[in-house]
Design an enzyme around this catalytic site. Structure first.
Site, PDB file in Angstrom:
ATOM      1  N   LYS A 195      90.589  55.954 -17.490  1.00  0.00           N
ATOM      2  CA  LYS A 195      89.304  56.477 -16.996  1.00  0.00           C
ATOM      3  C   LYS A 195      89.429  57.985 -16.826  1.00  0.00           C
ATOM      4  O   LYS A 195      90.388  58.470 -16.228  1.00  0.00           O
ATOM      5  CB  LYS A 195      88.960  55.859 -15.638  1.00  0.00           C
ATOM      6  CG  LYS A 195      88.446  54.459 -15.738  1.00  0.00           C
ATOM      7  CD  LYS A 195      87.531  54.098 -14.567  1.00  0.00           C
ATOM      8  CE  LYS A 195      88.270  53.843 -13.286  1.00  0.00           C
ATOM      9  NZ  LYS A 195      87.381  53.622 -12.127  1.00  0.00           N
ATOM     10  N   LYS A 228      99.097  48.590 -10.915  1.00  0.00           N
ATOM     11  CA  LYS A 228      97.868  49.196 -11.472  1.00  0.00           C
ATOM     12  C   LYS A 228      97.775  48.866 -12.965  1.00  0.00           C
ATOM     13  O   LYS A 228      96.721  48.472 -13.464  1.00  0.00           O
ATOM     14  CB  LYS A 228      97.884  50.716 -11.226  1.00  0.00           C
ATOM     15  CG  LYS A 228      96.776  51.492 -11.949  1.00  0.00           C
ATOM     16  CD  LYS A 228      95.469  51.623 -11.172  1.00  0.00           C
ATOM     17  CE  LYS A 228      94.300  52.015 -12.060  1.00  0.00           C
ATOM     18  NZ  LYS A 228      93.680  53.280 -11.766  1.00  0.00           N
ATOM     19  N   GLU A 234      86.936  47.585 -16.892  1.00  0.00           N
ATOM     20  CA  GLU A 234      86.397  47.432 -15.546  1.00  0.00           C
ATOM     21  C   GLU A 234      85.202  46.501 -15.485  1.00  0.00           C
ATOM     22  O   GLU A 234      84.141  46.863 -14.980  1.00  0.00           O
ATOM     23  CB  GLU A 234      85.991  48.812 -15.017  1.00  0.00           C
ATOM     24  CG  GLU A 234      86.316  48.947 -13.576  1.00  0.00           C
ATOM     25  CD  GLU A 234      86.149  50.343 -13.045  1.00  0.00           C
ATOM     26  OE1 GLU A 234      85.298  51.096 -13.527  1.00  0.00           O
ATOM     27  OE2 GLU A 234      86.914  50.675 -12.127  1.00  0.00           O
ATOM     28  N   ARG A 248      89.203  44.464 -11.932  1.00  0.00           N
ATOM     29  CA  ARG A 248      89.620  45.742 -11.346  1.00  0.00           C
ATOM     30  C   ARG A 248      89.049  45.958  -9.947  1.00  0.00           C
ATOM     31  O   ARG A 248      89.527  46.794  -9.191  1.00  0.00           O
ATOM     32  CB  ARG A 248      89.210  46.921 -12.253  1.00  0.00           C
ATOM     33  CG  ARG A 248      90.313  47.377 -13.196  1.00  0.00           C
ATOM     34  CD  ARG A 248      90.163  48.874 -13.512  1.00  0.00           C
ATOM     35  NE  ARG A 248      90.484  49.159 -14.900  1.00  0.00           N
ATOM     36  CZ  ARG A 248      90.592  50.384 -15.404  1.00  0.00           C
ATOM     37  NH1 ARG A 248      90.382  51.453 -14.654  1.00  0.00           N
ATOM     38  NH2 ARG A 248      90.891  50.565 -16.664  1.00  0.00           N
ATOM     39  N   HIS A 287      85.005  55.241   1.248  1.00  0.00           N
ATOM     40  CA  HIS A 287      84.150  56.258   0.631  1.00  0.00           C
ATOM     41  C   HIS A 287      83.140  56.825   1.624  1.00  0.00           C
ATOM     42  O   HIS A 287      82.858  58.021   1.623  1.00  0.00           O
ATOM     43  CB  HIS A 287      83.415  55.692  -0.582  1.00  0.00           C
ATOM     44  CG  HIS A 287      84.264  55.718  -1.822  1.00  0.00           C
ATOM     45  ND1 HIS A 287      84.267  54.694  -2.748  1.00  0.00           N
ATOM     46  CD2 HIS A 287      85.135  56.630  -2.278  1.00  0.00           C
ATOM     47  CE1 HIS A 287      85.120  54.979  -3.714  1.00  0.00           C
ATOM     48  NE2 HIS A 287      85.672  56.160  -3.456  1.00  0.00           N
ATOM     49  N   HIS A 310      91.329  61.638   0.091  1.00  0.00           N
ATOM     50  CA  HIS A 310      90.880  60.317  -0.324  1.00  0.00           C
ATOM     51  C   HIS A 310      91.737  59.202   0.304  1.00  0.00           C
ATOM     52  O   HIS A 310      91.212  58.251   0.888  1.00  0.00           O
ATOM     53  CB  HIS A 310      90.922  60.243  -1.857  1.00  0.00           C
ATOM     54  CG  HIS A 310      90.613  58.893  -2.408  1.00  0.00           C
ATOM     55  ND1 HIS A 310      89.344  58.358  -2.381  1.00  0.00           N
ATOM     56  CD2 HIS A 310      91.414  57.950  -2.975  1.00  0.00           C
ATOM     57  CE1 HIS A 310      89.382  57.147  -2.926  1.00  0.00           C
ATOM     58  NE2 HIS A 310      90.628  56.871  -3.294  1.00  0.00           N
TER      59      HIS A 310
HETATM   60  N1  LIG Z   1      90.871  58.162 -13.305  1.00  0.00           N
HETATM   61  C1  LIG Z   1      91.158  57.346 -12.318  1.00  0.00           C
HETATM   62  O1  LIG Z   1      91.287  56.129 -12.508  1.00  0.00           O
HETATM   63  C2  LIG Z   1      91.352  57.905 -10.946  1.00  0.00           C
HETATM   64  C3  LIG Z   1      91.841  57.090  -9.916  1.00  0.00           C
HETATM   65  C4  LIG Z   1      92.063  57.674  -8.665  1.00  0.00           C
HETATM   66  C5  LIG Z   1      91.775  58.991  -8.444  1.00  0.00           C
HETATM   67  N2  LIG Z   1      91.272  59.738  -9.472  1.00  0.00           N
HETATM   68  C6  LIG Z   1      90.968  61.171  -9.263  1.00  0.00           C
HETATM   69  O2  LIG Z   1      92.173  61.838  -8.910  1.00  0.00           O
HETATM   70  C7  LIG Z   1      91.833  63.017  -8.173  1.00  0.00           C
HETATM   71  C8  LIG Z   1      92.774  63.153  -7.009  1.00  0.00           C
HETATM   72  O3  LIG Z   1      94.096  63.221  -7.473  1.00  0.00           O
HETATM   73  P1  LIG Z   1      95.245  63.943  -6.631  1.00  0.00           P
HETATM   74  O4  LIG Z   1      95.232  63.423  -5.254  1.00  0.00           O
HETATM   75  O5  LIG Z   1      96.468  63.891  -7.424  1.00  0.00           O
HETATM   76  O6  LIG Z   1      94.662  65.424  -6.500  1.00  0.00           O
HETATM   77  P2  LIG Z   1      95.080  66.807  -7.195  1.00  0.00           P
HETATM   78  O7  LIG Z   1      95.260  66.648  -8.643  1.00  0.00           O
HETATM   79  O8  LIG Z   1      94.085  67.791  -6.731  1.00  0.00           O
HETATM   80  O9  LIG Z   1      96.499  67.109  -6.540  1.00  0.00           O
HETATM   81  C9  LIG Z   1      96.573  67.356  -5.148  1.00  0.00           C
HETATM   82  C10 LIG Z   1      97.191  68.731  -4.856  1.00  0.00           C
HETATM   83  O10 LIG Z   1      98.590  68.658  -5.103  1.00  0.00           O
HETATM   84  C11 LIG Z   1      98.988  69.690  -5.997  1.00  0.00           C
HETATM   85  N3  LIG Z   1     100.119  69.144  -6.739  1.00  0.00           N
HETATM   86  C12 LIG Z   1     100.123  68.144  -7.650  1.00  0.00           C
HETATM   87  N4  LIG Z   1     101.376  67.867  -8.016  1.00  0.00           N
HETATM   88  C13 LIG Z   1     102.190  68.700  -7.339  1.00  0.00           C
HETATM   89  C14 LIG Z   1     103.599  68.868  -7.274  1.00  0.00           C
HETATM   90  N5  LIG Z   1     104.431  68.083  -7.963  1.00  0.00           N
HETATM   91  N6  LIG Z   1     104.086  69.827  -6.469  1.00  0.00           N
HETATM   92  C15 LIG Z   1     103.268  70.605  -5.717  1.00  0.00           C
HETATM   93  N7  LIG Z   1     101.929  70.481  -5.728  1.00  0.00           N
HETATM   94  C16 LIG Z   1     101.391  69.532  -6.525  1.00  0.00           C
HETATM   95  C17 LIG Z   1      97.760  69.997  -6.813  1.00  0.00           C
HETATM   96  O11 LIG Z   1      97.815  71.292  -7.347  1.00  0.00           O
HETATM   97  C18 LIG Z   1      96.672  69.846  -5.759  1.00  0.00           C
HETATM   98  O12 LIG Z   1      96.577  71.024  -5.001  1.00  0.00           O
HETATM   99  C19 LIG Z   1      90.374  62.872  -7.774  1.00  0.00           C
HETATM  100  O13 LIG Z   1      89.593  63.749  -8.525  1.00  0.00           O
HETATM  101  C20 LIG Z   1      90.041  61.438  -8.114  1.00  0.00           C
HETATM  102  O14 LIG Z   1      88.685  61.264  -8.501  1.00  0.00           O
HETATM  103  C21 LIG Z   1      91.063  59.224 -10.696  1.00  0.00           C
HETATM  104 ZN   LIG Z   2      91.402  55.233  -4.353  1.00  0.00          ZN
END
Ligand SMILES: NC(=O)c1ccc[n+]([C@@H]2O[C@H](COP(=O)([O-])OP(=O)(O)OC[C@H]3O[C@@H](n4cnc5c(N)ncnc54)[C@H](O)[C@@H]3O)[C@@H](O)[C@H]2O)c1
Ligand SMILES: [Zn+2]
Length: 365
Positions: free
Chosen positions: A144, A224, A234, A238, A249, A265
């Site tokens: 996704k 997952k 989906e 899922r 949410h 989140h």
């Molecule tokens: N496609 C899907 O199935 C799916 C499922 C769940 C969430 N999501 C999406 O994922 C996003 C959230 O992901 P997230 O929580 O990873 O957020 P993110 O990608 O913003 O990462 C969180 C923070 O950590 C930092 N970061 C990442 N890896 C790092 C590392 N190794 N060292 C230091 N800093 C690091 C990033 O720069 C950012 O500031 C949301 O947009 C959500 O909608 C998508």
């Molecule tokens: Zn979630």
């Protein structure tokens, strides 16, 4: 598959594989060697480019001549204007349909990069190298992709399977504790809806030890992947992954309305899980002891979120806006045991209100 002397495992996840183990980046190098791309690009955000790119380049020689592209960190980069910048960058470097994009980052980078790859010239190949815990166990798996529009999350997107997802645990070393807990909430959810022994293992683990975390991360990524494998587009199953997410949410959106207390989140999902485990018990689906254990662990790991009773209504209103709640009816994924979930359980607004009130009183100062 790696040779027996290598520590690599592969799991199928619908239309792509997830590669785990100490030598996962070696496997990536081999895959890139075979992919025969005309050009390689690496997309990251400012943090992952600083913290993770040097290690990636050191371990994946095929990427040494790749062009790099960096976007600002954070959800704001999941934006069509940012996509346009990346599409243009690919075009400026004459990327053709055989170009390949490596997405190095958390869920923001893999959602954004997957979308750009899925749409540039009607789709080019990509691979995901998740660097956040949430990315490793959730966002990078399942194909996704998407970006936000007009403040609404994931409004525009496509399903676009990467060639593979490569999980390299050492990337987590630079991730802060708050971000680790953010991903841990999804891992706890995986245990609760799918695998009681996974839940037990997480409950007994120490989060700060990245090495000890590896088998738990692999198990969560595998759960997952297994769910995606059984329901790649989906259409039903899922939904088990929605546990904690309906109320979560609402709480997340509510927290974003006052900048003082914006929740991540996973933090909101942890609150959602307390409320929804309680609903599971109230609706005679789950035994009291299981509910107590779930709540105890979540309250021990996650900071309390305090609000007034008067705010319950706003949270419920925000839940109604969630695209998963068809015509205002709440349909929850609830627990029937630790390790087992039931989807599409109808829940009234009054019951949701009661669950929020229960949480509110639990964490009252
Ligand atoms: N496609 C899907 O199935 C799916 C499922 C769940 C969430 N999501 C999406 O994922 C996003 C959230 O992901 P997230 O929580 O990873 O957020 P993110 O990608 O913003 O990462 C969180 C923070 O950590 C930092 N970061 C990442 N890896 C790092 C590392 N190794 N060292 C230091 N800093 C690091 C990033 O720069 C950012 O500031 C949301 O947009 C959500 O909608 C998508
Ligand atoms: Zn979630």
């Amino acid at each position: 598959m790696g040779s027996p002397s290598q520590d690599v495992q592969e799991i199928e996840a619908g239309g792509h594989r997830v590669v785990l183990g100490r030598d996962s980046l070696r496997a990536l190098d081999r895959a890139l060697g075979k992919a025969d791309a005309t050009a390689l690009f690496i997309l990251g955000d400012v943090n992952t480019m600083r913290q993770c790119l040097p290690e990636l380049l050191a371990r994946v020689p095929h990427l040494r001549d790749a062009r790099t592209l960096s976007v600002p960190g954070g959800e704001g980069s999941k934006d069509l204007a940012v996509c346009a910048g990346i599409w243009q960058h690919l075009a400026n470097h004459a990327a053709d349909r055989q170009a390949l994009l490596v997405c190095l980052g958390g869920g923001v980078v893999t959602d954004l990069g997957g979308f750009v790859a899925g749409t540039y010239k009607r789709g080019i190949a990509c691979v995901h190298v998740p660097t956040s815990l949430l990315g490793m166990v959730d966002a990078s798996i399942g194909g996704k992709t998407g970006v936000d529009l007009g403040g609404v999350k994931n409004m525009v997107g496509v399903f676009h399977d990467p060639l593979g997802v490569y999980i390299h645990m050492p990337f987590l070393k630079s991730l802060g504790k708050r971000e680790l807990l953010n991903g841990l909430a999804e891992m706890i959810k995986h245990g609760l809806v799918w695998d009681a022994s996974h839940w037990e293992a997480i409950a007994a683990s120490a989060l700060h030890d990245i090495d000890a975390l590896a088998p738990l991360v692999y198990r969560s990524a595998a759960i997952k992947a297994e769910v995606v494998q059984q329901d790649p587009r989906e259409s039903g199953l899922r939904k088990v992954l929605n546990f904690g997410h309906t109320i979560g949410h609402g709480v997340e959106a509510h927290s974003w309305e006052s900048p003082r207390r914006m929740l991540l989140h996973g933090e909101a999902v942890a609150i959602g899980m307390v409320c929804e485990a309680w609903l599971s018990w109230r609706m005679d689906l789950l035994d009291r002891e299981s509910y107590d254990r779930i709540t105890q662990l979540l309250l021990q790991l996650y900071k309390p979120y305090r609000f007034d009773s008067a705010e319950n209504h706003r949270m419920i209103e925000l839940m109604r806006n969630d695209k998963k709640n068809v015509s205002g009816q709440f349909r929850f994924t609830l627990l029937t045991a630790i390790g087992q979930a039931k989807v599409d359980v109808p829940v009234s607004a009054a019951q949701v209100q009661e669950a929020l009130e229960h949480y509110r009183l639990l964490v009252r100062a």
